[in-house]
Write a protein that holds these residues in place. Structure first.
Motif, short mmCIF file in Angstrom:
data_model
loop_
_atom_site.label_atom_id
_atom_site.label_comp_id
_atom_site.label_asym_id
_atom_site.label_seq_id
_atom_site.Cartn_x
_atom_site.Cartn_y
_atom_site.Cartn_z
N UNK A 154 11.78 -16.48 5.67
CA UNK A 154 12.74 -16.09 6.71
C UNK A 154 12.19 -16.38 8.10
N UNK A 155 13.12 -16.46 9.03
CA UNK A 155 12.79 -16.47 10.45
C UNK A 155 13.19 -15.11 11.00
N UNK A 156 12.24 -14.41 11.62
CA UNK A 156 12.53 -13.13 12.25
C UNK A 156 13.09 -13.43 13.65
N UNK A 175 7.98 -16.93 11.56
CA UNK A 175 8.31 -17.22 10.16
C UNK A 175 7.53 -16.26 9.27
N UNK A 176 8.17 -15.75 8.22
CA UNK A 176 7.45 -14.91 7.28
C UNK A 176 8.00 -15.11 5.88
N UNK A 177 7.15 -14.86 4.92
CA UNK A 177 7.55 -14.94 3.52
C UNK A 177 7.45 -13.54 2.92
N UNK A 183 6.14 -6.73 -1.95
CA UNK A 183 6.02 -5.57 -1.07
C UNK A 183 6.26 -5.98 0.38
N UNK A 184 6.95 -5.13 1.10
CA UNK A 184 7.20 -5.38 2.52
C UNK A 184 6.60 -4.23 3.34
N UNK A 185 5.85 -4.58 4.36
CA UNK A 185 5.24 -3.60 5.27
C UNK A 185 5.93 -3.73 6.63
N UNK A 186 6.40 -2.60 7.13
CA UNK A 186 7.11 -2.59 8.41
C UNK A 186 6.38 -1.63 9.35
N UNK A 187 5.97 -2.13 10.49
CA UNK A 187 5.23 -1.31 11.45
C UNK A 187 6.09 -0.17 11.98
N UNK A 188 5.44 0.84 12.53
CA UNK A 188 6.15 2.00 13.08
C UNK A 188 7.19 1.55 14.11
N UNK A 189 8.44 1.95 13.91
CA UNK A 189 9.52 1.63 14.83
C UNK A 189 9.93 0.17 14.89
N UNK A 190 9.39 -0.65 14.00
CA UNK A 190 9.64 -2.09 14.07
C UNK A 190 11.04 -2.46 13.56
N UNK A 191 11.66 -3.40 14.27
CA UNK A 191 12.94 -3.98 13.86
C UNK A 191 12.72 -5.44 13.48
N UNK A 192 13.28 -5.82 12.33
CA UNK A 192 13.32 -7.22 11.92
C UNK A 192 14.77 -7.62 11.73
N UNK A 193 15.14 -8.76 12.24
CA UNK A 193 16.45 -9.36 11.94
C UNK A 193 16.12 -10.71 11.33
N UNK A 194 16.34 -10.82 10.02
CA UNK A 194 15.85 -11.98 9.28
C UNK A 194 16.96 -12.94 8.90
N UNK A 195 16.69 -14.21 9.17
CA UNK A 195 17.62 -15.27 8.81
C UNK A 195 16.91 -16.25 7.90
#
Length: 199
Positions: free
Chosen positions: A171-173, A179-181, A185-197
């Protein structure tokens, strides 16, 4: 709290429909009090000058009793509150404008994305995913286009969870253009927003 303000902005500006932003919200502006409507009418904080950059007259209608005839014992309040507030860091548009990590810049980024991505502001379907820790995980779809919205609602702790199989892939955030794959498992930082395409 900047972290909570960003989470609130994330929820507002990634939700379908028409968002409503009350002036000052985009810089984390606070109120001097909560028990009277007059406190909701504070001057917009453009800069740290005497009248917060709102005007150069030296006058503030908020500190004039004639504007509040229903108040029997009106006391000027804005100047006193402003003298305290402007000592804090990052309380004005001028202070936040040049900082890419500021709340104002975050609002601008989300508004630009919202205006660009029709699927973000007007999805035809939304699928929510559970068992995702403290993260809000949703897939927005409109026609052949889709976006994943992933938001850690906890501003203090990292959250991690087993990613749904349909989320696995590259995806592209759109928030940071990285870019991330995503695997198991997915790790999301505190308060983090991802919008993935994926496109």
């Amino acid at each position: 709290d900047k972290g909570r303000a960003k989470v609130a902005a994330s929820l507002l500006l990634t939700s379908p429909g028409t968002p409503y932003i009350y002036y000052g919200e985009e810089i984390g502006m606070s109120q001097a009090g909560v028990f009277d409507d007059m406190y909701r009418r504070s001057l917009m904080q453009w800069d740290v000058s005497a009248n917060a950059g709102f005007n150069t007259t030296g006058k503030r209608w908020l500190d004039e009793a004639s504007w509040f005839p229903w108040k029997e014992k009106f006391e000027p309040w804005w100047k006193v509150d402003w003298e305290k507030s402007k000592k804090k860091s990052y309380v004005t548009v001028a202070q936040q404008s040049g900082d890419n990590t500021s709340l104002l810049s975050f609002y601008k980024k989300l508004i630009l994305l919202r205006n660009k991505e029709l699927v973000l502001r007007s999805p035809e379907s939304i699928k929510l995913y559970e068992a995702t820790g403290n993260a809000w995980v949703a897939k927005y779809t409109r026609g052949k286009n889709s976006l994943w919205i992933i938001l850690n609602l906890d501003t203090d702790k990292v959250t991690n969870f087993k990613a749904p199989n349909v989320l696995h892939g590259a995806y592209l955030n759109l928030i940071n253009d990285e870019l991330l794959t995503i695997g198991d498992e997915l790790v999301v930082e505190a308060g983090e927003l991802m919008i993935l395409s994926s496109e």
